[in-house]
Design a protein around this motif. Structure first.
Motif, PDB file in Angstrom:
ATOM      1  N   GLY A   1      12.950  -7.163  -8.985  1.00  0.00           N
ATOM      2  CA  GLY A   1      13.785  -6.056  -8.532  1.00  0.00           C
ATOM      3  C   GLY A   1      13.320  -4.680  -8.954  1.00  0.00           C
ATOM      4  N   LYS A   2      12.269  -4.592  -9.746  1.00  0.00           N
ATOM      5  CA  LYS A   2      11.722  -3.295 -10.161  1.00  0.00           C
ATOM      6  C   LYS A   2      10.452  -3.015  -9.386  1.00  0.00           C
ATOM      7  CE  LYS A   2      11.910  -2.358 -14.748  1.00  0.00           C
ATOM      8  NZ  LYS A   2      11.658  -2.626 -16.183  1.00  0.00           N
ATOM      9  N   VAL A   3      10.289  -1.770  -8.955  1.00  0.00           N
ATOM     10  CA  VAL A   3       9.064  -1.350  -8.286  1.00  0.00           C
ATOM     11  C   VAL A   3       8.052  -0.966  -9.365  1.00  0.00           C
ATOM     12  CG1 VAL A   3       8.037   0.358  -6.739  1.00  0.00           C
ATOM     13  CG2 VAL A   3      10.320  -0.562  -6.257  1.00  0.00           C
ATOM     14  N   ILE A   4       6.917  -1.647  -9.355  1.00  0.00           N
ATOM     15  CA  ILE A   4       5.887  -1.443 -10.381  1.00  0.00           C
ATOM     16  C   ILE A   4       4.597  -0.985  -9.702  1.00  0.00           C
ATOM     17  CG2 ILE A   4       4.522  -2.560 -12.198  1.00  0.00           C
ATOM     18  CD1 ILE A   4       7.453  -2.561 -12.923  1.00  0.00           C
ATOM     19  N   PRO A   5       4.078   0.200 -10.057  1.00  0.00           N
ATOM     20  CA  PRO A   5       2.783   0.630  -9.513  1.00  0.00           C
ATOM     21  C   PRO A   5       1.663  -0.249 -10.070  1.00  0.00           C
ATOM     22  CG  PRO A   5       3.781   2.374 -10.848  1.00  0.00           C
ATOM     23  CD  PRO A   5       4.663   1.190 -10.939  1.00  0.00           C
ATOM     24  N   VAL A   6       0.646  -0.471  -9.243  1.00  0.00           N
ATOM     25  CA  VAL A   6      -0.486  -1.309  -9.645  1.00  0.00           C
ATOM     26  C   VAL A   6      -1.771  -0.500  -9.478  1.00  0.00           C
ATOM     27  CG1 VAL A   6      -1.771  -3.416  -9.174  1.00  0.00           C
ATOM     28  CG2 VAL A   6       0.720  -3.417  -8.988  1.00  0.00           C
TER      29      VAL A   6
ATOM     30  N   PHE B   1       0.833  -1.201   0.000  1.00  0.00           N
ATOM     31  CA  PHE B   1       0.000   0.000   0.000  1.00  0.00           C
ATOM     32  C   PHE B   1       0.873   1.258   0.000  1.00  0.00           C
ATOM     33  CE2 PHE B   1      -2.066   3.321   2.608  1.00  0.00           C
ATOM     34  CZ  PHE B   1      -3.171   3.555   1.832  1.00  0.00           C
ATOM     35  N   ILE B   2       0.466   2.277  -0.732  1.00  0.00           N
ATOM     36  CA  ILE B   2       1.154   3.566  -0.779  1.00  0.00           C
ATOM     37  C   ILE B   2       0.234   4.622  -0.146  1.00  0.00           C
ATOM     38  CG2 ILE B   2       2.132   5.368  -2.263  1.00  0.00           C
ATOM     39  CD1 ILE B   2       3.736   2.811  -2.368  1.00  0.00           C
ATOM     40  N   PRO B   3       0.632   5.196   0.984  1.00  0.00           N
ATOM     41  CA  PRO B   3      -0.210   6.216   1.612  1.00  0.00           C
ATOM     42  C   PRO B   3      -0.405   7.439   0.711  1.00  0.00           C
ATOM     43  CG  PRO B   3       1.579   5.535   3.080  1.00  0.00           C
ATOM     44  CD  PRO B   3       1.848   4.926   1.737  1.00  0.00           C
ATOM     45  N   LYS B   4      -1.572   8.020   0.771  1.00  0.00           N
ATOM     46  CA  LYS B   4      -1.939   9.242   0.043  1.00  0.00           C
ATOM     47  C   LYS B   4      -1.923   9.094  -1.480  1.00  0.00           C
ATOM     48  CE  LYS B   4      -0.681  12.416   3.696  1.00  0.00           C
ATOM     49  NZ  LYS B   4      -0.015  13.647   4.072  1.00  0.00           N
ATOM     50  N   ALA B   5      -1.895   7.869  -1.965  1.00  0.00           N
ATOM     51  CA  ALA B   5      -1.969   7.641  -3.416  1.00  0.00           C
ATOM     52  C   ALA B   5      -3.423   7.811  -3.852  1.00  0.00           C
ATOM     53  CB  ALA B   5      -1.469   6.242  -3.756  1.00  0.00           C
ATOM     54  N   PRO B   6      -3.663   8.066  -5.146  1.00  0.00           N
ATOM     55  CA  PRO B   6      -5.052   8.143  -5.627  1.00  0.00           C
ATOM     56  C   PRO B   6      -5.795   6.846  -5.296  1.00  0.00           C
ATOM     57  CG  PRO B   6      -3.512   8.776  -7.346  1.00  0.00           C
ATOM     58  CD  PRO B   6      -2.692   8.261  -6.217  1.00  0.00           C
ATOM     59  N   LYS B   7      -7.096   6.935  -5.160  1.00  0.00           N
ATOM     60  CA  LYS B   7      -7.912   5.775  -4.754  1.00  0.00           C
ATOM     61  C   LYS B   7      -7.722   4.577  -5.692  1.00  0.00           C
ATOM     62  CE  LYS B   7     -12.526   4.640  -3.194  1.00  0.00           C
ATOM     63  NZ  LYS B   7     -13.860   5.122  -2.901  1.00  0.00           N
ATOM     64  N   TYR B   8      -7.578   4.816  -6.985  1.00  0.00           N
ATOM     65  CA  TYR B   8      -7.435   3.717  -7.936  1.00  0.00           C
ATOM     66  C   TYR B   8      -6.052   3.058  -7.886  1.00  0.00           C
ATOM     67  CZ  TYR B   8      -5.298   7.419 -10.729  1.00  0.00           C
ATOM     68  OH  TYR B   8      -4.515   8.453 -11.160  1.00  0.00           O
ATOM     69  N   MET B   9      -5.085   3.671  -7.214  1.00  0.00           N
ATOM     70  CA  MET B   9      -3.733   3.118  -7.103  1.00  0.00           C
ATOM     71  C   MET B   9      -3.718   2.133  -5.942  1.00  0.00           C
ATOM     72  SD  MET B   9      -0.557   3.353  -8.398  1.00  0.00           S
ATOM     73  CE  MET B   9      -0.539   4.919  -9.238  1.00  0.00           C
ATOM     74  N   LYS B  10      -3.627   0.836  -6.248  1.00  0.00           N
ATOM     75  CA  LYS B  10      -3.648  -0.184  -5.209  1.00  0.00           C
ATOM     76  C   LYS B  10      -2.353  -0.206  -4.412  1.00  0.00           C
ATOM     77  CE  LYS B  10      -6.656  -2.804  -4.581  1.00  0.00           C
ATOM     78  NZ  LYS B  10      -7.803  -2.627  -3.690  1.00  0.00           N
ATOM     79  N   GLY B  11      -1.244   0.165  -5.040  1.00  0.00           N
ATOM     80  CA  GLY B  11       0.052   0.136  -4.382  1.00  0.00           C
ATOM     81  C   GLY B  11       1.132  -0.223  -5.371  1.00  0.00           C
ATOM     82  N   VAL B  12       2.174  -0.892  -4.875  1.00  0.00           N
ATOM     83  CA  VAL B  12       3.281  -1.286  -5.735  1.00  0.00           C
ATOM     84  C   VAL B  12       3.638  -2.745  -5.479  1.00  0.00           C
ATOM     85  CG1 VAL B  12       4.270   1.036  -5.964  1.00  0.00           C
ATOM     86  CG2 VAL B  12       4.997  -0.437  -4.081  1.00  0.00           C
ATOM     87  N   ILE B  13       4.263  -3.351  -6.494  1.00  0.00           N
ATOM     88  CA  ILE B  13       4.774  -4.712  -6.364  1.00  0.00           C
ATOM     89  C   ILE B  13       6.245  -4.711  -6.747  1.00  0.00           C
ATOM     90  CG2 ILE B  13       2.553  -5.846  -6.777  1.00  0.00           C
ATOM     91  CD1 ILE B  13       3.515  -6.392  -9.679  1.00  0.00           C
ATOM     92  N   ASN B  14       6.940  -5.738  -6.329  1.00  0.00           N
ATOM     93  CA  ASN B  14       8.332  -5.945  -6.709  1.00  0.00           C
ATOM     94  C   ASN B  14       8.330  -6.979  -7.829  1.00  0.00           C
ATOM     95  OD1 ASN B  14      11.010  -6.634  -6.994  1.00  0.00           O
ATOM     96  ND2 ASN B  14      11.355  -6.999  -4.818  1.00  0.00           N
ATOM     97  N   LEU B  15       8.717  -6.559  -9.017  1.00  0.00           N
ATOM     98  CA  LEU B  15       8.767  -7.458 -10.165  1.00  0.00           C
ATOM     99  C   LEU B  15      10.227  -7.592 -10.598  1.00  0.00           C
ATOM    100  CD1 LEU B  15       7.203  -9.119 -12.280  1.00  0.00           C
ATOM    101  CD2 LEU B  15       7.053  -7.048 -13.667  1.00  0.00           C
TER     102      LEU B  15
END
Length: 170
Positions: free
Chosen positions: A58-63, A42-56
């Protein structure tokens, strides 16, 4: 033989998927991979549609929750849910991000002139991100212009996170 070559030259490949009960499709050329839904941070204060990020790898990918992004209910994760990893190219860089969808359906080919224009629903609704509509197996499929649907600025969280990671490694 020449007419066959001309016919196939106009075909584009699309990946179709469900968001709720609706069928959408995007150009296969924009898709990097399709994956099961891993743990999402989870990413605090992200837009509502932004679920968070994953590690793919070694790369951080927004979801992004595709349901919320397109004005539908949020995606409820099931065994069929997956993340489509997409690459957008902007003038200054490439951006990779994922969209959570209810289910990936199939890859299909479509002659570009078989797309019907998106319906006119009034000036207060922006449907610019819909490239067109087609009918596949008696089901209406909305083809998304991924470059218009997801602007680079909406996904800038990735760049900010990657820069913070580089600072902490120094």
């Amino acid at each position: 033989m020449i007419s066959e070559l001309n016919l196939t030259a106009d075909l584009d490949s699309y990946l179709s998927f469900h968001i709720k009960k609706e069928v959408f499709a995007i150009e296969v050329g924009k898709v990097i991979e399709i994956m099961e839904v891993p743990n999402i941070t989870f990413i605090p204060k992200a837009p509502k549609y932004m679920k968070g990020v994953i590690n793919l790898r070694g790369k951080v990918i927004p979801v992004i929750d595709a349901g919320l992004k397109f004005g539908l209910d949020p995606i409820e994760l099931t065994i069929n849910s997956c993340i489509i990893i997409i690459k957008l190219e902007s003038s200054d860089n490439e951006i990779e991000f994922g969209i959570i969808v209810d289910q990936v359906l199939e890859v299909f080919e479509l002659n570009s002139n078989k797309l019907q224009a998106s319906p006119d629903v009034g000036s207060e609704y922006n449907l610019d991100y819909i490239k067109g509509i087609t009918k596949i197996d008696e089901e209406i499929t909305m083809v998304i212009d991924i470059d218009k649907a997801f602007k680079a600025g909406e996904i800038k969280i990735k760049n900010e996170i990657n820069q913070e990671t580089k600072k902490t490694k120094k």
